[in-house]
Design a protein around this motif. Structure first.
Motif, PDB file in Angstrom:
ATOM      1  N   LEU A  11       6.706   4.306   6.690  1.00 29.70           N
ATOM      2  CA  LEU A  11       7.543   5.449   6.316  1.00 29.70           C
ATOM      3  C   LEU A  11       8.628   5.031   5.331  1.00 29.70           C
ATOM      4  O   LEU A  11       8.897   5.727   4.345  1.00 29.70           O
ATOM      5  N   ALA A  12       9.258   3.886   5.585  1.00 25.67           N
ATOM      6  CA  ALA A  12      10.327   3.417   4.714  1.00 25.67           C
ATOM      7  C   ALA A  12       9.798   3.068   3.330  1.00 25.67           C
ATOM      8  O   ALA A  12      10.399   3.421   2.308  1.00 25.67           O
ATOM      9  N   MET A  13       8.665   2.382   3.259  1.00 29.46           N
ATOM     10  CA  MET A  13       8.118   2.002   1.967  1.00 29.46           C
ATOM     11  C   MET A  13       7.609   3.225   1.201  1.00 29.46           C
ATOM     12  O   MET A  13       7.699   3.287  -0.028  1.00 29.46           O
ATOM     13  N   LEU A  14       7.069   4.206   1.915  1.00 34.58           N
ATOM     14  CA  LEU A  14       6.651   5.450   1.264  1.00 34.58           C
ATOM     15  C   LEU A  14       7.858   6.157   0.661  1.00 34.58           C
ATOM     16  O   LEU A  14       7.800   6.664  -0.464  1.00 34.58           O
ATOM     17  N   SER A  15       8.960   6.170   1.402  1.00 32.34           N
ATOM     18  CA  SER A  15      10.190   6.775   0.903  1.00 32.34           C
ATOM     19  C   SER A  15      10.680   6.072  -0.357  1.00 32.34           C
ATOM     20  O   SER A  15      11.064   6.713  -1.337  1.00 32.34           O
ATOM     21  N   PHE A  73       3.251  18.018  -4.657  1.00 30.75           N
ATOM     22  CA  PHE A  73       3.854  17.275  -3.549  1.00 30.75           C
ATOM     23  C   PHE A  73       5.368  17.512  -3.550  1.00 30.75           C
ATOM     24  O   PHE A  73       6.018  17.353  -4.590  1.00 30.75           O
ATOM     25  N   PRO A  74       5.955  17.897  -2.401  1.00 33.54           N
ATOM     26  CA  PRO A  74       7.402  18.193  -2.342  1.00 33.54           C
ATOM     27  C   PRO A  74       8.252  17.007  -2.796  1.00 33.54           C
ATOM     28  O   PRO A  74       8.096  15.889  -2.292  1.00 33.54           O
ATOM     29  N   THR A  75       9.164  17.251  -3.709  1.00 37.86           N
ATOM     30  CA  THR A  75       9.953  16.163  -4.292  1.00 37.86           C
ATOM     31  C   THR A  75      11.004  15.599  -3.339  1.00 37.86           C
ATOM     32  O   THR A  75      11.453  14.472  -3.516  1.00 37.86           O
ATOM     33  N   ASN A  76      11.397  16.366  -2.337  1.00 36.61           N
ATOM     34  CA  ASN A  76      12.446  15.911  -1.412  1.00 36.61           C
ATOM     35  C   ASN A  76      11.887  15.332  -0.114  1.00 36.61           C
ATOM     36  O   ASN A  76      12.625  15.167   0.860  1.00 36.61           O
ATOM     37  N   THR A  77      10.601  15.018  -0.101  1.00 39.18           N
ATOM     38  CA  THR A  77       9.983  14.474   1.113  1.00 39.18           C
ATOM     39  C   THR A  77      10.672  13.201   1.576  1.00 39.18           C
ATOM     40  O   THR A  77      10.777  12.940   2.786  1.00 39.18           O
ATOM     41  N   TYR A  78      11.132  12.402   0.621  1.00 41.73           N
ATOM     42  CA  TYR A  78      11.757  11.125   0.987  1.00 41.73           C
ATOM     43  C   TYR A  78      12.986  11.323   1.872  1.00 41.73           C
ATOM     44  O   TYR A  78      13.312  10.471   2.704  1.00 41.73           O
ATOM     45  N   LYS A  79      13.680  12.451   1.734  1.00 39.71           N
ATOM     46  CA  LYS A  79      14.865  12.707   2.560  1.00 39.71           C
ATOM     47  C   LYS A  79      14.471  12.866   4.026  1.00 39.71           C
ATOM     48  O   LYS A  79      15.164  12.370   4.925  1.00 39.71           O
ATOM     49  N   LEU A  80      13.357  13.556   4.276  1.00 38.86           N
ATOM     50  CA  LEU A  80      12.864  13.697   5.650  1.00 38.86           C
ATOM     51  C   LEU A  80      12.437  12.345   6.202  1.00 38.86           C
ATOM     52  O   LEU A  80      12.737  12.012   7.361  1.00 38.86           O
ATOM     53  N   LEU A  81      11.742  11.561   5.387  1.00 37.83           N
ATOM     54  CA  LEU A  81      11.303  10.236   5.825  1.00 37.83           C
ATOM     55  C   LEU A  81      12.501   9.355   6.163  1.00 37.83           C
ATOM     56  O   LEU A  81      12.479   8.609   7.147  1.00 37.83           O
ATOM     57  N   PHE A 126       0.835  -1.204   0.000  1.00 36.40           N
ATOM     58  CA  PHE A 126       0.000   0.000   0.000  1.00 36.40           C
ATOM     59  C   PHE A 126       0.871   1.256   0.000  1.00 36.40           C
ATOM     60  O   PHE A 126       0.661   2.177  -0.807  1.00 36.40           O
ATOM     61  N   PHE A 127       1.853   1.321   0.896  1.00 34.46           N
ATOM     62  CA  PHE A 127       2.675   2.529   0.993  1.00 34.46           C
ATOM     63  C   PHE A 127       3.671   2.638  -0.156  1.00 34.46           C
ATOM     64  O   PHE A 127       4.044   3.743  -0.550  1.00 34.46           O
ATOM     65  N   LEU A 128       4.102   1.513  -0.699  1.00 36.55           N
ATOM     66  CA  LEU A 128       4.928   1.562  -1.901  1.00 36.55           C
ATOM     67  C   LEU A 128       4.128   2.167  -3.056  1.00 36.55           C
ATOM     68  O   LEU A 128       4.613   3.050  -3.779  1.00 36.55           O
ATOM     69  N   PHE A 129       2.887   1.719  -3.210  1.00 34.98           N
ATOM     70  CA  PHE A 129       2.013   2.245  -4.265  1.00 34.98           C
ATOM     71  C   PHE A 129       1.668   3.709  -4.021  1.00 34.98           C
ATOM     72  O   PHE A 129       1.636   4.523  -4.956  1.00 34.98           O
ATOM     73  N   LEU A 130       1.437   4.072  -2.743  1.00 30.62           N
ATOM     74  CA  LEU A 130       1.134   5.462  -2.409  1.00 30.62           C
ATOM     75  C   LEU A 130       2.289   6.374  -2.802  1.00 30.62           C
ATOM     76  O   LEU A 130       2.083   7.475  -3.334  1.00 30.62           O
ATOM     77  N   GLY A 131       3.518   5.932  -2.542  1.00 31.96           N
ATOM     78  CA  GLY A 131       4.679   6.716  -2.932  1.00 31.96           C
ATOM     79  C   GLY A 131       4.753   6.912  -4.431  1.00 31.96           C
ATOM     80  O   GLY A 131       5.070   8.005  -4.920  1.00 31.96           O
ATOM     81  N   LEU A 132       4.443   5.864  -5.184  1.00 29.84           N
ATOM     82  CA  LEU A 132       4.428   5.965  -6.643  1.00 29.84           C
ATOM     83  C   LEU A 132       3.386   6.965  -7.125  1.00 29.84           C
ATOM     84  O   LEU A 132       3.623   7.740  -8.062  1.00 29.84           O
ATOM     85  N   VAL A 133       2.229   6.956  -6.473  1.00 27.52           N
ATOM     86  CA  VAL A 133       1.156   7.890  -6.846  1.00 27.52           C
ATOM     87  C   VAL A 133       1.558   9.324  -6.535  1.00 27.52           C
ATOM     88  O   VAL A 133       1.367  10.243  -7.348  1.00 27.52           O
ATOM     89  N   LEU A 134       2.137   9.533  -5.342  1.00 30.12           N
ATOM     90  CA  LEU A 134       2.512  10.888  -4.932  1.00 30.12           C
ATOM     91  C   LEU A 134       3.625  11.469  -5.808  1.00 30.12           C
ATOM     92  O   LEU A 134       3.767  12.690  -5.891  1.00 30.12           O
ATOM     93  N   GLN A 135       4.405  10.585  -6.445  1.00 31.83           N
ATOM     94  CA  GLN A 135       5.413  11.074  -7.389  1.00 31.83           C
ATOM     95  C   GLN A 135       4.780  11.911  -8.492  1.00 31.83           C
ATOM     96  O   GLN A 135       5.395  12.843  -9.020  1.00 31.83           O
ATOM     97  N   ARG A 136       3.548  11.569  -8.856  1.00 36.75           N
ATOM     98  CA  ARG A 136       2.872  12.213  -9.986  1.00 36.75           C
ATOM     99  C   ARG A 136       2.042  13.416  -9.570  1.00 36.75           C
ATOM    100  O   ARG A 136       1.415  14.057 -10.414  1.00 36.75           O
ATOM    101  N   VAL A 137       2.014  13.699  -8.263  1.00 37.46           N
ATOM    102  CA  VAL A 137       1.295  14.877  -7.772  1.00 37.46           C
ATOM    103  C   VAL A 137       2.257  16.063  -7.802  1.00 37.46           C
ATOM    104  O   VAL A 137       3.226  16.106  -7.032  1.00 37.46           O
TER     105      VAL A 137
END
Length: 303
Positions: free
Chosen positions: A198-202, A23-31, A9-20
């Motif tokens: 958090l890790a899978m979203l990143s 949505f801040p592109t550097n969010t993964y660094k905070l995660l 679910f969170f892996l897919f959510l991250g993929l979706v948010l890439q296309r928004v």
């Protein structure tokens, strides 16, 4: 099953948010920072004080230590032989050298071998994977991202790495027989439990797959090493060479066959070691590992 659903679910959510676009592109660094500096220390302080030691535990603990040494020797040789960049070599050493012994390992081992198997899986993960990642993982990441840093610089990187500090504290607690109050243990457990989403979203936020990507052949080699060569090594060492065939050995081999470790991918990415390849190792390694894990389960059970 819940862990599997959570991961995808969170892996897919991250993929979706890439296309928004907003949505801040550097969010993964905070995660990544939250996972490494908060969640990992919490897990160490929760699990390590509860471990009971004996010599037989060296088999599951050895999975991470031997596996990472195998990865280092293999990819260092390959890098030197084919003239790879230091960052590519470091990326593959780290991402193929550590297994997903907790996020995937714990639920899979519990499903296959029950609570007794889960206790053994924790040994693979905490004094094994966790310690190697916090020491030699940091060492390799520093060396392959910074050229030739001084010994003092490397020592500082390891000694001031929050998960390693937490590990040292947890070891002292274990040897002294001390553990936190139940309420604080519950807090540590809850904080550590957010690591998976958090890790899978990143990973999802960084994951991209291009059929023309220059990383494809390295992705294939890394996954071949992690999903097939590494567990084959432990089957040879533990079963063929040493003649061991207990449930503990089965758990050790199955943990060795797990997909690449999410936190190791985050570590490699945070040190600039081919972030795209690091995320691809996770994003494609996890689904593929369900097939290879079924294969290794048949091997350890019926051979």
């Amino acid at each position: 099953m819940y862990n599997f659903i959570l991961i995808f679910f969170f892996l897919f959510l991250g993929l979706v948010l890439q296309r928004v676009k907003c949505f801040p592109t550097n969010t993964y660094k905070l995660l990544n920072k939250i996972v490494i500096f908060v969640c990992l220390p919490a897990l160490a302080l929760y699990y390590i004080p509860k471990i009971h030691w004996n010599n037989q535990l060296l088999y599951p603990i050895g999975v991470a230590w031997i596996g990472f040494l195998f990865s280092y020797l293999f990819f260092k040789f390959m890098g030197n032989r084919f003239g790879w960049s230091r960052k590519l070599t470091g990326c593959l050493i780290i991402t193929a050298g550590f297994g997903n012994t907790s996020f995937l390992g714990f639920p899979i081992i519990q499903a296959l071998y029950g609570d007794e198997g889960l206790k053994m899986a924790i040994l693979v993960d905490q004094p094994g994977t966790f310690v190697v990642l916090s020491t030699f993982g940091i060492l390799v990441a520093t060396l392959y991202s910074s050229g030739s840093p001084s010994g003092i610089f490397i020592a500082k990187k390891i000694l001031f790495f929050p998960p390693f500090i937490a590990f040292l504290i947890a070891c002292v607690m274990n040897f002294s027989g001390f553990d936190f109050h139940q309420l604080f243990q519950l807090l540590l457990q809850k904080v550590g439990s957010v690591m998976t989403p958090l890790a899978m979203l990143s990973v999802g936020l960084q994951l991209q797959f291009d059929r023309k990507s220059k990383h494809l052949k390295f992705l294939g080699l890394g996954l071949l090493f992690k999903l097939l060569l590494t567990p084959a090594l432990f089957y040879f060492l533990y079963v063929v060479l040493l003649g061991q065939n207990s449930k503990m050995i089965h758990v050790a081999i199955m943990e060795a066959a797990m997909a690449p470790m999410i936190t190791a991918s985050i570590l490699a990415s945070s040190y600039g070691l081919k972030p795209r390849l690091s995320s691809m190792m996770i994003g494609f390694g996890i689904p593929l590992s369900f097939i290879t894990l079924a294969f290794w389960y048949l091997i350890v059970t019926y051979l």
